[in-house]
Enzyme design. Structure first.
Site, PDB file in Angstrom:
ATOM      1  N   ARG A  90       2.156  11.586 -10.420  1.00 49.09           N
ATOM      2  CA  ARG A  90       1.136  12.620 -10.603  1.00 49.09           C
ATOM      3  C   ARG A  90       1.765  14.012 -10.510  1.00 49.09           C
ATOM      4  O   ARG A  90       1.439  14.916 -11.289  1.00 49.09           O
ATOM      5  CB  ARG A  90       0.026  12.477  -9.567  1.00 49.09           C
ATOM      6  N   ASN A 111      -1.000   3.945   3.717  1.00 48.06           N
ATOM      7  CA  ASN A 111      -1.341   4.622   2.472  1.00 48.06           C
ATOM      8  C   ASN A 111      -1.023   6.109   2.535  1.00 48.06           C
ATOM      9  O   ASN A 111      -0.481   6.681   1.583  1.00 48.06           O
ATOM     10  CB  ASN A 111      -2.828   4.422   2.171  1.00 48.06           C
ATOM     11  N   ASP A 143       4.460  -0.096   6.967  1.00 54.50           N
ATOM     12  CA  ASP A 143       4.638  -0.969   8.126  1.00 54.50           C
ATOM     13  C   ASP A 143       6.082  -1.144   8.560  1.00 54.50           C
ATOM     14  O   ASP A 143       6.335  -1.706   9.632  1.00 54.50           O
ATOM     15  CB  ASP A 143       4.040  -2.346   7.833  1.00 54.50           C
ATOM     16  N   ALA A 181       0.811  -1.218   0.000  1.00 55.06           N
ATOM     17  CA  ALA A 181       0.000   0.000   0.000  1.00 55.06           C
ATOM     18  C   ALA A 181       0.841   1.264   0.000  1.00 55.06           C
ATOM     19  O   ALA A 181       0.618   2.186  -0.797  1.00 55.06           O
ATOM     20  CB  ALA A 181      -0.938  -0.020   1.202  1.00 55.06           C
ATOM     21  N   ALA A 195      -3.592  -6.380   0.095  1.00 54.31           N
ATOM     22  CA  ALA A 195      -4.223  -6.123   1.392  1.00 54.31           C
ATOM     23  C   ALA A 195      -4.297  -7.405   2.204  1.00 54.31           C
ATOM     24  O   ALA A 195      -5.290  -8.137   2.132  1.00 54.31           O
ATOM     25  CB  ALA A 195      -5.617  -5.543   1.189  1.00 54.31           C
ATOM     26  N   PRO A 196      -3.261  -7.714   2.989  1.00 52.47           N
ATOM     27  CA  PRO A 196      -3.299  -8.937   3.802  1.00 52.47           C
ATOM     28  C   PRO A 196      -4.421  -8.942   4.830  1.00 52.47           C
ATOM     29  O   PRO A 196      -4.844 -10.005   5.279  1.00 52.47           O
ATOM     30  CB  PRO A 196      -1.918  -8.965   4.471  1.00 52.47           C
ATOM     31  N   CYS A 197      -4.924  -7.755   5.169  1.00 58.14           N
ATOM     32  CA  CYS A 197      -6.048  -7.688   6.119  1.00 58.14           C
ATOM     33  C   CYS A 197      -7.286  -8.405   5.580  1.00 58.14           C
ATOM     34  O   CYS A 197      -8.181  -8.763   6.343  1.00 58.14           O
ATOM     35  CB  CYS A 197      -6.396  -6.234   6.428  1.00 58.14           C
TER      36      CYS A 197
END
Length: 432
Positions: free
Chosen positions: A21, A292, A270, A10, A40-42
């Site tokens: 951007r 994020n 993390d 993320a 997304a391991p969650c």
């Protein structure tokens, strides 16, 4: 200018997207050792339960999307094996290559803390492992889950929904970051579906034939499968090779701009420390929402747009069956550990108007004696909106009186006139 991003989770992809951007001319390369980016391991427990059918749904975007739509050079199955200032070495699909960089971002994430070397013990971290976890779980009759934090709770929920016999082993009590008033309510509900062993720590997991034996100081438990969710540790080995300093938590130390002590080297997600908004101290908060935003801020700074990351509240949400559970800020035990003169109140109220029955809600509010709210926990029905509101107020250092006067709307099917947050604040005002 060349930018190397180590880790395509993320934080890494958020940073890469932000850089392109703001400055499309920058050459951005992302090195991801797995076969997925923006993963997304969650979501793994929801894949195990069958709610999510395809593991690729756990990725917000595909690598091809980033390559084609955002012009980011994404390297999959590419592991960075060595690094020095201005250059890194990586192995991509078996071939060794180098890349020279002007800016570097570590977004290497975190890895599960291992409890055994057995390959029959599974860890809820990599979505590449998710299909195997589900396949083995479906064939297993008795499963031991070690650890009962947020991921552990969701794994137990998923497995019991599949009709499995589940034993939960937790060295403290379910959701140990919470206070007992909240955790006991979860324990009561969880015990209806699983055998919960609190205050037991796993000492060994050994294979005996086709079975596994999980040994604690008090007991032994036989299982067809063991899933461990006792926590994670930051991936910092590459950063250490470059001379990047770590914080007290063991994660990478960063300043408010997500810079490390090494020039033009950043860290986010993390693997990195940030600031706890309540304590205003460095903290390691390995959660998806801060990751994020940290990536967004790091990417902004790399691209030349100066931006600070203010920190995070460690806001979390989960559920077990019909119970929602949430927390933002500090629990009372955390507050006292940090030296706050903390007071608290726990109330149980209706989640809706009394003429529209929809269950109860228990709220615990923790504050300093001077009135500043330090944290809110909740369990029951309608938890999410209370935690969202509490997090918004905590972000601005709100006092108990602010929680009382905040203009929360009355809508009978969703909230009574006296919202549970307001009721808790009203009661806590008597102690200030």
């Amino acid at each position: 200018m060349k930018v190397a991003i180590v880790g395509g989770g993320a934080a890494g992809m958020s940073a890469a997207s932000r850089i392109k951007r703001l400055n499309p001319k920058m050459d951005v390369h992302v090195f991801e050792k797995s076969n997925f980016v923006s993963h997304a391991p969650c979501g793994i427990p929801f894949f195990v339960s069958g709610i999510v059918r395809d593991v690729e749904e756990l990725c917000a975007y595909t690598a091809d999307f980033f390559r084609e739509e955002r012009k980011i050079n994404v390297h999959l199955n590419a592991e960075v094996v060595d690094i020095e200032y201005g250059k890194l070495e990586y192995v991509e699909r078996g071939k060794s290559r180098t890349y020279e960089w002007d800016y570097l971002l570590f977004s290497t994430g975190a890895s599960p803390i291992k409890i055994s070397s057995s390959k029959k013990v599974y860890y809820v971290r990599s979505i590449e492992d998710a299909p195997k976890i589900r396949a083995v779980a479906e064939k297993s009759e008795k499963i031991v889950v070690v650890g009962c934090g947020y991921i552990g709770v969701e794994v137990v929920d998923a497995l019991t929904n599949l009709g499995k016999k589940v034993v939960v082993i937790e060295k403290e009590y379910p959701l140990p970051d919470h206070d007992l008033e909240i955790s006991k309510l979860l324990l009561n509900e969880m015990s209806k579906y699983a055998e919960v062993k609190s205050e037991e720590a796993v000492e060994e997991v050994r294979e005996v034939g086709e079975k596994l034996i999980v040994e604690t100081r008090e007991n032994e438990y036989e299982a067809d499968m063991v899933i461990s969710a006792i926590g994670v540790k930051p991936n910092v080995e590459l950063a250490k090779k470059l001379g990047v300093k770590l914080g007290e938590s063991g994660a990478i130390r960063t300043d408010p701009f997500l810079r490390t002590n090494v020039e033009n080297v950043y860290a986010a997600g993390d693997c990195a420390e940030t600031t706890n908004i309540v304590t205003q101290k460095p903290d390691w908060i390995p959660l998806a929402a801060p990751a994020n935003k940290m990536g967004f801020v790091a990417g902004s700074n790399i691209a030349g747009k100066r931006m600070k990351f203010p920190g995070a509240l460690k806001s979390q949400m989960t559920s077990f069956k019909d119970l929602e559970i949430g927390k933002t800020g500090l629990s009372e035990k955390e507050a006292k550990k940090h030296g706050f003169d903390a007071i608290s109140v726990t109330i149980t109220s209706r989640a809706t108007a009394k003429y529209i029955p929809n269950g109860e809600l228990t709220v615990k509010m923790v504050a300093e004696r001077n009135g500043r709210v330090l944290g809110v926990q909740a369990i029951g029905k309608g938890v999410a909106k209370r935690i969202y509101a509490a997090a918004s107020l905590l972000y601005k250092n709100a006092k108990v009186e602010d929680f009382f006067f905040v203009d929360l709307p009355f809508y009978p099917p969703k909230s009574p006139v006296w919202d549970p947050l307001v009721v808790a604040a009203r009661k806590l005002m008597k102690s200030i």
